[in-house]
Design a protein around this motif. Structure first.
Motif, PDB file in Angstrom:
ATOM      1  N   ARG A   9     -16.545 -12.572  12.410  1.00 47.54           N
ATOM      2  CA  ARG A   9     -17.045 -11.242  11.617  1.00 47.54           C
ATOM      3  C   ARG A   9     -15.796 -10.669  11.519  1.00 47.54           C
ATOM      4  O   ARG A   9     -15.568  -9.893  10.402  1.00 47.54           O
ATOM      5  N   TYR A  10     -14.795 -10.229  12.467  1.00 48.52           N
ATOM      6  CA  TYR A  10     -13.531  -9.444  12.423  1.00 48.52           C
ATOM      7  C   TYR A  10     -12.603  -9.952  11.407  1.00 48.52           C
ATOM      8  O   TYR A  10     -12.185  -9.347  10.632  1.00 48.52           O
ATOM      9  N   GLN A  11     -12.616 -11.385  11.572  1.00 52.02           N
ATOM     10  CA  GLN A  11     -11.445 -11.933  10.527  1.00 52.02           C
ATOM     11  C   GLN A  11     -12.076 -12.016   9.054  1.00 52.02           C
ATOM     12  O   GLN A  11     -11.224 -11.597   8.083  1.00 52.02           O
ATOM     13  N   ASN A  12     -13.494 -12.130   8.845  1.00 51.56           N
ATOM     14  CA  ASN A  12     -13.858 -11.804   7.555  1.00 51.56           C
ATOM     15  C   ASN A  12     -13.686 -10.515   7.014  1.00 51.56           C
ATOM     16  O   ASN A  12     -13.399 -10.184   5.734  1.00 51.56           O
ATOM     17  N   TYR A  13     -14.174  -9.462   7.855  1.00 51.43           N
ATOM     18  CA  TYR A  13     -13.816  -8.128   7.707  1.00 51.43           C
ATOM     19  C   TYR A  13     -12.339  -7.695   7.200  1.00 51.43           C
ATOM     20  O   TYR A  13     -11.987  -7.083   6.134  1.00 51.43           O
ATOM     21  N   ARG A  14     -11.270  -8.162   7.877  1.00 47.78           N
ATOM     22  CA  ARG A  14      -9.814  -8.059   7.532  1.00 47.78           C
ATOM     23  C   ARG A  14      -9.659  -8.850   6.279  1.00 47.78           C
ATOM     24  O   ARG A  14      -9.048  -8.217   5.496  1.00 47.78           O
ATOM     25  N   ALA A  15     -10.415  -9.809   5.995  1.00 46.82           N
ATOM     26  CA  ALA A  15      -9.859 -10.692   4.713  1.00 46.82           C
ATOM     27  C   ALA A  15     -10.370  -9.961   3.467  1.00 46.82           C
ATOM     28  O   ALA A  15      -9.964  -9.461   2.591  1.00 46.82           O
ATOM     29  N   GLN A  16     -11.865  -9.441   3.705  1.00 50.96           N
ATOM     30  CA  GLN A  16     -12.410  -8.404   2.705  1.00 50.96           C
ATOM     31  C   GLN A  16     -11.236  -7.202   2.438  1.00 50.96           C
ATOM     32  O   GLN A  16     -11.196  -6.798   1.185  1.00 50.96           O
ATOM     33  N   ARG A  17     -10.979  -6.509   3.513  1.00 43.10           N
ATOM     34  CA  ARG A  17     -10.471  -5.466   3.508  1.00 43.10           C
ATOM     35  C   ARG A  17      -8.848  -5.609   2.866  1.00 43.10           C
ATOM     36  O   ARG A  17      -8.450  -4.832   2.107  1.00 43.10           O
ATOM     37  N   PHE A  18      -8.376  -6.830   2.991  1.00 47.21           N
ATOM     38  CA  PHE A  18      -7.237  -7.049   2.504  1.00 47.21           C
ATOM     39  C   PHE A  18      -7.120  -7.230   1.103  1.00 47.21           C
ATOM     40  O   PHE A  18      -6.361  -6.957   0.326  1.00 47.21           O
ATOM     41  N   ARG A  19      -8.109  -7.971   0.678  1.00 43.92           N
ATOM     42  CA  ARG A  19      -8.372  -8.332  -0.820  1.00 43.92           C
ATOM     43  C   ARG A  19      -8.601  -6.955  -1.531  1.00 43.92           C
ATOM     44  O   ARG A  19      -8.087  -6.805  -2.418  1.00 43.92           O
ATOM     45  N   LYS A  20      -9.374  -5.793  -0.975  1.00 45.48           N
ATOM     46  CA  LYS A  20      -9.668  -4.678  -1.549  1.00 45.48           C
ATOM     47  C   LYS A  20      -8.079  -4.022  -1.932  1.00 45.48           C
ATOM     48  O   LYS A  20      -7.925  -3.568  -2.865  1.00 45.48           O
ATOM     49  N   HIS A  21      -7.256  -3.875  -0.657  1.00 45.96           N
ATOM     50  CA  HIS A  21      -6.135  -3.162  -0.864  1.00 45.96           C
ATOM     51  C   HIS A  21      -5.350  -3.847  -1.786  1.00 45.96           C
ATOM     52  O   HIS A  21      -4.313  -3.237  -2.546  1.00 45.96           O
ATOM     53  N   GLU A  22      -5.285  -5.193  -1.830  1.00 45.58           N
ATOM     54  CA  GLU A  22      -4.363  -5.998  -2.722  1.00 45.58           C
ATOM     55  C   GLU A  22      -4.789  -5.715  -4.076  1.00 45.58           C
ATOM     56  O   GLU A  22      -3.954  -5.440  -5.015  1.00 45.58           O
ATOM     57  N   ARG A  23      -6.249  -5.534  -4.538  1.00 40.06           N
ATOM     58  CA  ARG A  23      -6.552  -5.325  -5.729  1.00 40.06           C
ATOM     59  C   ARG A  23      -6.131  -3.924  -5.960  1.00 40.06           C
ATOM     60  O   ARG A  23      -5.757  -3.413  -7.280  1.00 40.06           O
ATOM     61  N   THR A  24      -6.078  -2.813  -5.186  1.00 36.05           N
ATOM     62  CA  THR A  24      -5.755  -1.532  -5.271  1.00 36.05           C
ATOM     63  C   THR A  24      -4.277  -1.556  -5.549  1.00 36.05           C
ATOM     64  O   THR A  24      -3.896  -0.464  -6.766  1.00 36.05           O
ATOM     65  N   TYR A  25      -3.409  -2.045  -4.910  1.00 37.83           N
ATOM     66  CA  TYR A  25      -1.954  -1.882  -5.018  1.00 37.83           C
ATOM     67  C   TYR A  25      -1.289  -3.075  -5.920  1.00 37.83           C
ATOM     68  O   TYR A  25      -0.045  -3.205  -6.038  1.00 37.83           O
ATOM     69  N   ALA A  26      -1.978  -3.988  -6.458  1.00 37.71           N
ATOM     70  CA  ALA A  26      -1.509  -5.172  -7.018  1.00 37.71           C
ATOM     71  C   ALA A  26      -0.499  -4.784  -8.078  1.00 37.71           C
ATOM     72  O   ALA A  26       0.215  -5.684  -8.583  1.00 37.71           O
ATOM     73  N   HIS A  27      -0.677  -3.519  -8.916  1.00 38.69           N
ATOM     74  CA  HIS A  27       0.212  -3.500  -9.976  1.00 38.69           C
ATOM     75  C   HIS A  27       0.909  -2.257  -9.841  1.00 38.69           C
ATOM     76  O   HIS A  27       1.533  -1.616 -10.604  1.00 38.69           O
ATOM     77  N   SER A  28       1.021  -1.882  -8.577  1.00 31.70           N
ATOM     78  CA  SER A  28       1.954  -0.637  -8.140  1.00 31.70           C
ATOM     79  C   SER A  28       3.376  -1.060  -7.977  1.00 31.70           C
ATOM     80  O   SER A  28       3.550  -1.935  -7.626  1.00 31.70           O
ATOM     81  N   LEU A  29       4.120  -0.194  -8.473  1.00 33.87           N
ATOM     82  CA  LEU A  29       5.686  -0.249  -8.321  1.00 33.87           C
ATOM     83  C   LEU A  29       6.121  -1.762  -8.875  1.00 33.87           C
ATOM     84  O   LEU A  29       6.761  -2.310  -8.441  1.00 33.87           O
ATOM     85  N   PRO A  30       5.953  -1.785 -10.216  1.00 29.07           N
ATOM     86  CA  PRO A  30       6.121  -3.335 -10.883  1.00 29.07           C
ATOM     87  C   PRO A  30       7.650  -3.499 -10.862  1.00 29.07           C
ATOM     88  O   PRO A  30       8.207  -4.611 -10.605  1.00 29.07           O
ATOM     89  N   LYS A  31       8.658  -2.257 -11.049  1.00 31.70           N
ATOM     90  CA  LYS A  31      10.009  -2.705 -11.060  1.00 31.70           C
ATOM     91  C   LYS A  31      10.616  -2.963  -9.751  1.00 31.70           C
ATOM     92  O   LYS A  31      11.760  -3.505  -9.825  1.00 31.70           O
ATOM     93  N   TRP A  32       9.756  -2.515  -8.813  1.00 33.04           N
ATOM     94  CA  TRP A  32      10.440  -2.934  -7.233  1.00 33.04           C
ATOM     95  C   TRP A  32       9.917  -4.488  -6.811  1.00 33.04           C
ATOM     96  O   TRP A  32      10.267  -4.438  -5.786  1.00 33.04           O
ATOM     97  N   ARG A  33       9.157  -5.247  -7.364  1.00 35.37           N
ATOM     98  CA  ARG A  33       8.918  -6.345  -6.994  1.00 35.37           C
ATOM     99  C   ARG A  33       9.573  -7.519  -7.375  1.00 35.37           C
ATOM    100  O   ARG A  33       9.483  -8.742  -6.909  1.00 35.37           O
ATOM    101  N   THR A  34      10.927  -7.168  -7.852  1.00 30.62           N
ATOM    102  CA  THR A  34      11.699  -8.369  -8.124  1.00 30.62           C
ATOM    103  C   THR A  34      12.501  -8.545  -6.755  1.00 30.62           C
ATOM    104  O   THR A  34      12.706  -7.637  -5.713  1.00 30.62           O
ATOM    105  N   ARG A  35      12.990  -9.836  -6.402  1.00 27.49           N
ATOM    106  CA  ARG A  35      13.833 -10.105  -5.472  1.00 27.49           C
ATOM    107  C   ARG A  35      15.049  -9.132  -5.127  1.00 27.49           C
ATOM    108  O   ARG A  35      15.118  -8.776  -3.894  1.00 27.49           O
ATOM    109  N   SER A  36      15.615  -8.631  -6.459  1.00 19.86           N
ATOM    110  CA  SER A  36      16.869  -7.763  -5.950  1.00 19.86           C
ATOM    111  C   SER A  36      16.512  -6.617  -5.373  1.00 19.86           C
ATOM    112  O   SER A  36      17.119  -6.175  -4.487  1.00 19.86           O
ATOM    113  N   ARG A  37      15.263  -6.096  -5.804  1.00 16.82           N
ATOM    114  CA  ARG A  37      14.875  -4.580  -5.514  1.00 16.82           C
ATOM    115  C   ARG A  37      14.138  -4.786  -4.001  1.00 16.82           C
ATOM    116  O   ARG A  37      14.328  -4.003  -3.296  1.00 16.82           O
ATOM    117  N   ARG A  38      13.498  -5.801  -3.812  1.00 10.71           N
ATOM    118  CA  ARG A  38      13.017  -6.091  -2.342  1.00 10.71           C
ATOM    119  C   ARG A  38      14.229  -6.152  -1.599  1.00 10.71           C
ATOM    120  O   ARG A  38      14.152  -5.746  -0.353  1.00 10.71           O
TER     121      ARG A  38
END
Length: 175
Positions: A9-38
């Protein structure tokens, strides 16, 4: 799943929470997502960790003002770490259920390296504290504070290593 254990149940909760945060931040800081910026972020973290270790050495040598340098180190560390986590999709600490087989293998390799780094680097503060306490008879408070900062720095390095490794090695995202 009526027979799911507490861990399931905890792993399922973590996965749900992770997916929610992933949706929230998926398009944040697009110019910093390149390998050189990372890689810039990873280098910045490495420099910050080096600075933190120097601060711990200054504390070991008894400089009274040295602990104040920990504040700017943290002021640099936290934004760098947060941005790296966002632009790398938090793959270093993602739950198993949210990764495909290739991502899971990459993450597990990075975690393994992070654990090895932590174990080996932790020997520095351990030996410093053991030998220092024998030499000083355990009476040097600067040594205890410096050893604590060394240990904290090593734990931060080990905890950040998987995300740093993945941020450094992963290719640029598809356009």
């Amino acid at each position: 799943m009526p027979d799911a254990t507490l861990i399931d149940r905890y792993q399922n909760y973590r996965a749900q929470r992770f997916r929610k945060h992933e949706r929230t931040y998926a398009h944040s800081l697009p110019k910093w997502r390149t390998r050189s910026r990372r890689r810039v972020l990873v280098r910045g973290l490495a420099i910050t960790f080096g600075f933190m270790f120097v601060v711990s050495l200054l504390c070991a040598f008894g400089f009274d003002w040295a602990p104040l340098l920990w504040l700017p180190a943290c002021a640099v560390f936290f934004p760098l770490w947060l941005v790296l986590q966002i632009v790398s999709g938090r793959q270093g600490d993602a739950p198993d259920k949210t990764l495909d087989e290739y991502e899971l293998a990459q993450r597990n390799n990075a975690r393994s390296i992070g654990l090895t780094i932590t174990q080996n680097l932790m020997l520095i503060p351990i030996f410093y504290l053991i030998f220092g306490s024998v030499i000083t008879g355990g009476s040097d408070t600067d040594m205890a504070y410096a050893g604590g900062l060394m240990a904290l720095t090593v734990l931060l390095i080990g905890g950040c290593a998987p995300a740093m490794i993945l941020g450094w090695t992963r290719p640029d995202p598809d356009a």
